[in-house]
Every structure is written in structure tokens, then in C-alpha cells.
Design an enzyme around this catalytic site. Structure first.
Site, PDB file in Angstrom:
ATOM      1  N   ILE A  29      -8.475  -1.946  11.488  1.00 37.62           N
ATOM      2  CA  ILE A  29      -9.731  -2.332  10.854  1.00 37.62           C
ATOM      3  C   ILE A  29     -10.071  -3.785  11.168  1.00 37.62           C
ATOM      4  O   ILE A  29     -11.228  -4.125  11.416  1.00 37.62           O
ATOM      5  CB  ILE A  29      -9.654  -2.103   9.332  1.00 37.62           C
ATOM      6  CG1 ILE A  29      -9.506  -0.606   9.024  1.00 37.62           C
ATOM      7  CG2 ILE A  29     -10.906  -2.647   8.638  1.00 37.62           C
ATOM      8  CD1 ILE A  29      -9.166  -0.298   7.575  1.00 37.62           C
ATOM      9  N   ARG A  83      -0.400 -12.957  13.334  1.00 34.24           N
ATOM     10  CA  ARG A  83       0.928 -13.559  13.466  1.00 34.24           C
ATOM     11  C   ARG A  83       1.504 -13.377  14.852  1.00 34.24           C
ATOM     12  O   ARG A  83       2.092 -14.280  15.425  1.00 34.24           O
ATOM     13  CB  ARG A  83       1.897 -12.923  12.455  1.00 34.24           C
ATOM     14  CG  ARG A  83       1.678 -13.316  11.030  1.00 34.24           C
ATOM     15  CD  ARG A  83       2.720 -12.662  10.140  1.00 34.24           C
ATOM     16  NE  ARG A  83       2.695 -11.206  10.227  1.00 34.24           N
ATOM     17  CZ  ARG A  83       3.481 -10.399   9.551  1.00 34.24           C
ATOM     18  NH1 ARG A  83       4.402 -10.909   8.745  1.00 34.24           N
ATOM     19  NH2 ARG A  83       3.390  -9.090   9.658  1.00 34.24           N
ATOM     20  N   ASP A  92      -0.054 -16.779   9.895  1.00 36.66           N
ATOM     21  CA  ASP A  92       0.803 -15.998   9.005  1.00 36.66           C
ATOM     22  C   ASP A  92       0.341 -16.320   7.592  1.00 36.66           C
ATOM     23  O   ASP A  92       0.564 -17.427   7.095  1.00 36.66           O
ATOM     24  CB  ASP A  92       2.267 -16.391   9.214  1.00 36.66           C
ATOM     25  CG  ASP A  92       3.213 -15.685   8.251  1.00 36.66           C
ATOM     26  OD1 ASP A  92       2.740 -14.948   7.359  1.00 36.66           O
ATOM     27  OD2 ASP A  92       4.435 -15.883   8.379  1.00 36.66           O
ATOM     28  N   VAL A  93      -0.308 -15.372   6.925  1.00 34.36           N
ATOM     29  CA  VAL A  93      -0.920 -15.660   5.633  1.00 34.36           C
ATOM     30  C   VAL A  93       0.112 -15.928   4.535  1.00 34.36           C
ATOM     31  O   VAL A  93      -0.250 -16.410   3.453  1.00 34.36           O
ATOM     32  CB  VAL A  93      -1.873 -14.533   5.188  1.00 34.36           C
ATOM     33  CG1 VAL A  93      -2.957 -14.300   6.234  1.00 34.36           C
ATOM     34  CG2 VAL A  93      -1.122 -13.241   4.876  1.00 34.36           C
ATOM     35  N   ASN A 116      -8.554  -9.831   5.639  1.00 31.72           N
ATOM     36  CA  ASN A 116      -8.234  -8.438   5.955  1.00 31.72           C
ATOM     37  C   ASN A 116      -6.737  -8.174   6.003  1.00 31.72           C
ATOM     38  O   ASN A 116      -6.302  -7.041   5.784  1.00 31.72           O
ATOM     39  CB  ASN A 116      -8.870  -8.074   7.302  1.00 31.72           C
ATOM     40  CG  ASN A 116      -8.372  -6.744   7.829  1.00 31.72           C
ATOM     41  OD1 ASN A 116      -8.747  -5.691   7.345  1.00 31.72           O
ATOM     42  ND2 ASN A 116      -7.491  -6.792   8.829  1.00 31.72           N
ATOM     43  N   TYR A 127       1.488  -1.589  -4.110  1.00 29.16           N
ATOM     44  CA  TYR A 127       0.261  -1.751  -3.338  1.00 29.16           C
ATOM     45  C   TYR A 127      -0.990  -1.662  -4.208  1.00 29.16           C
ATOM     46  O   TYR A 127      -1.863  -2.547  -4.165  1.00 29.16           O
ATOM     47  CB  TYR A 127       0.198  -0.697  -2.223  1.00 29.16           C
ATOM     48  CG  TYR A 127      -1.090  -0.729  -1.443  1.00 29.16           C
ATOM     49  CD1 TYR A 127      -1.294  -1.697  -0.464  1.00 29.16           C
ATOM     50  CD2 TYR A 127      -2.101   0.197  -1.679  1.00 29.16           C
ATOM     51  CE1 TYR A 127      -2.487  -1.748   0.254  1.00 29.16           C
ATOM     52  CE2 TYR A 127      -3.291   0.156  -0.969  1.00 29.16           C
ATOM     53  CZ  TYR A 127      -3.482  -0.815  -0.009  1.00 29.16           C
ATOM     54  OH  TYR A 127      -4.655  -0.860   0.696  1.00 29.16           O
ATOM     55  N   LYS A 169      -4.106  -4.638  -5.074  1.00 25.73           N
ATOM     56  CA  LYS A 169      -5.543  -4.580  -4.812  1.00 25.73           C
ATOM     57  C   LYS A 169      -6.335  -4.772  -6.108  1.00 25.73           C
ATOM     58  O   LYS A 169      -7.435  -5.342  -6.085  1.00 25.73           O
ATOM     59  CB  LYS A 169      -5.909  -3.265  -4.125  1.00 25.73           C
ATOM     60  CG  LYS A 169      -5.313  -3.124  -2.724  1.00 25.73           C
ATOM     61  CD  LYS A 169      -5.740  -4.271  -1.800  1.00 25.73           C
ATOM     62  CE  LYS A 169      -5.291  -4.073  -0.364  1.00 25.73           C
ATOM     63  NZ  LYS A 169      -5.727  -5.164   0.521  1.00 25.73           N
ATOM     64  N   VAL A 176      -8.822   5.310   6.341  1.00 26.53           N
ATOM     65  CA  VAL A 176      -9.079   5.106   7.773  1.00 26.53           C
ATOM     66  C   VAL A 176      -7.825   5.401   8.595  1.00 26.53           C
ATOM     67  O   VAL A 176      -6.701   5.129   8.157  1.00 26.53           O
ATOM     68  CB  VAL A 176      -9.549   3.658   8.013  1.00 26.53           C
ATOM     69  CG1 VAL A 176      -9.680   3.353   9.500  1.00 26.53           C
ATOM     70  CG2 VAL A 176     -10.876   3.415   7.307  1.00 26.53           C
ATOM     71  N   THR A 221      -5.293   4.382  10.660  1.00 25.31           N
ATOM     72  CA  THR A 221      -4.644   3.151  11.098  1.00 25.31           C
ATOM     73  C   THR A 221      -3.131   3.339  11.001  1.00 25.31           C
ATOM     74  O   THR A 221      -2.642   4.380  10.559  1.00 25.31           O
ATOM     75  CB  THR A 221      -5.039   1.956  10.196  1.00 25.31           C
ATOM     76  OG1 THR A 221      -4.583   2.223   8.857  1.00 25.31           O
ATOM     77  CG2 THR A 221      -6.538   1.735  10.188  1.00 25.31           C
TER      78      THR A 221
END
Length: 238
Positions: free
Chosen positions: A16, A36, A61-62, A88, A161, A165, A194, A196
Site C-alpha cells: 500500500i 528501512r 526506521d520509525v 503508513n 494489532y 489502531k 488488501v 499485501t
């Protein structure tokens, strides 16, 4: 060019994220590809450039404060400002051995998921704010999921997870309150189910379809909605 808008997409080397980068590039944004992995980032930039898109790579790298600060410096040196930020980058987290069953929840998995999906978005957003404030109509898009909707409770039970969110949605609303008297518009978007790596490519929606809501929210007019949670067909209940 001075009037060319710049967009940073995190986790933009595949799926995405790459589709969002491509979509914004086709709208004449200069795209900063945040990722990354050096090889995948270079490949993504090459892919975008081959399609006539002005793109450059940003090592990002977040989960690392130092990496995020360095990424902001790279963008400042390259374009001088940032018009759009799409947070994202995200992970699902391990699910083996009951790791995301609430009754056997692995708190290390929770920490890992939050570090990327929530803390990562905050790290990047706050580091990029000085660059966003230089833009005429800055937009921030947090890529969420309707699995984080307390009303809908969609998808498989993933107790690391899904709450990540939910928290991302809440922090989006907090930013919107903070930005209420500014020109910065922030919203959360859901790409839907989606095909992925995250879904094992076992889904009907394409990455391009998943990217549509991010592109829509990234290009809102100045009177667009703030602090909301959306998919292509409208508002998602909290």
C-alpha cells in the site's frame, strides 16, 4: 521547482505504501520514499522514477528517534518543506502460540506493535512538523484499520494489532484538536482488506485500491474534514 509539493510516505517500499507513493507522484508530488531496507527503498525509487515520478529515498526506521531526526534533515536539505505526511508504516505482530489472544497476550508483542504503529507515527509526525508548517496546506494521513473500530470489531481477533489502531485513531483526534486553529489537517484512513504481505496476499482489493483513501485525504481542500476516520465510501464509526 518552488511550487512542487513534497510528500513523505513511510513504509513506502512495497504494498500500500508504494501504491500511495505512486498515486501521489502521478498527481505531480515529489515523493520521499521512507523505508528501512536500503535495497528495497532503492528499488522502489527506481520503480517510481521509471514511471516518470520525481522520487527520492529517505532512510527511515520509525522506531528510532535518531533515524527519524535524520530523515527530517534529509527532506529539509532536498526540498526544504513537506506538504504531505502519510504515516503508513505498520506491523501486524506475531500471532503464534496465542501471542494475540487476549487471554494469553504476549506483552512483548504489544510493545513491538505499539512502537511501530503508534509511537512511530508520533515520532515521525513531530519530527516533520517544522517542515509541514512551511507548507501552504499541510496534510497528515495516519493509515489505520477498521479493526481498530470499537463499534465494528472487524477481522480476526488480534489483541495487539487492533488496539494499536484504536490508539492511532485516538491520537489522530488529539492532533486534530491541537491543530484546530492551524492550516494543518490530519485524518485517519482505512485501506480495507488488501492483498499485501500482511494479509498473505489473500484479499480481493489491490494495493492501488487500498491507497485511494490516503490519496484522497492527502489532497483535501482547506475546508476538508479534520480528525476523522474514513474509508473510500465515507466515515467509519469509532
Amino acid at each position: 521547482m518552488e511550487d512542487t509539493k513534497t510528500a513523505l510516505v513511510t513504509g513506502a517500499n512495497k504494498g500500500i505504501g508504494l501504491a500511495i507513493a505512486r498515486g501521489l507522484g502521478h498527481l505531480d508530488f515529489t515523493v520521499a520514499v521512507g523505508a528501512r531496507d536500503d535495497d528495497r527503498r532503492r528499488a522502489a525509487v527506481a520503480d517510481l522514477r521509471s514511471a516518470g515520478i520525481d522520487a527520492f529515498g529517505v532512510s527511515l526506521d520509525v522506531t528510532s528517534d535518531d533515524s527519524v531526526v535524520a530523515a527530517a534533515a534529509t527532506i529539509e536539505q532536498t526540498t526544504g518543506r513537506l506538504d504531505v505526511l502519510v504515516n503508513n508504516a505498520g506491523i501486524g505482530g506475531r500471532t503464534d502460540h496465542g501471542a494475540q489472544d487476549p487471554t494469553t497476550l504476549d506483552l512483548d508483542v504489544v510493545r513491538s506493535v505499539l512502537d511501530t504503529n503508534v509511537f512511530g507515527a508520533v515520532r515521525v509526525t513531530n519530527a516533520m512538523l517544522p517542515l509541514l508548517r512551511r507548507a501552504e496546506s499541510p496534510r497528515i494521513v495516519n493509515m489505520s484499520s477498521d479493526m481498530g473500530s470499537l463499534t465494528l470489531q472487524t477481522g480476526p481477533q488480534m489483541a495487539a494489532y487492533a488496539p494499536s489502531k484504536t490508539m492511532l485513531n485516538s491520537i489522530t483526534a488529539q492532533y486534530a484538536r491541537r491543530f484546530v486553529d492551524t492550516n494543518i489537517i490530519i485524518n485517519a484512513g482505512c485501506p480495507g482488506y488488501v492483498a499485501t504481505d500482511f494479509t498473505g496476499h489473500n484479499a480481493l482489493r489491490t494495493p492501488e485500491q487500498g491507497a485511494a483513501i490516503a490519496i484522497q485525504l492527502a489532497t483535501l481542500s482547506d475546508d476538508g474534514p479534520r480528525g476523522g476516520f474514513f474509508r473510500e465510501d465515507g466515515v467509519i464509526p469509532w
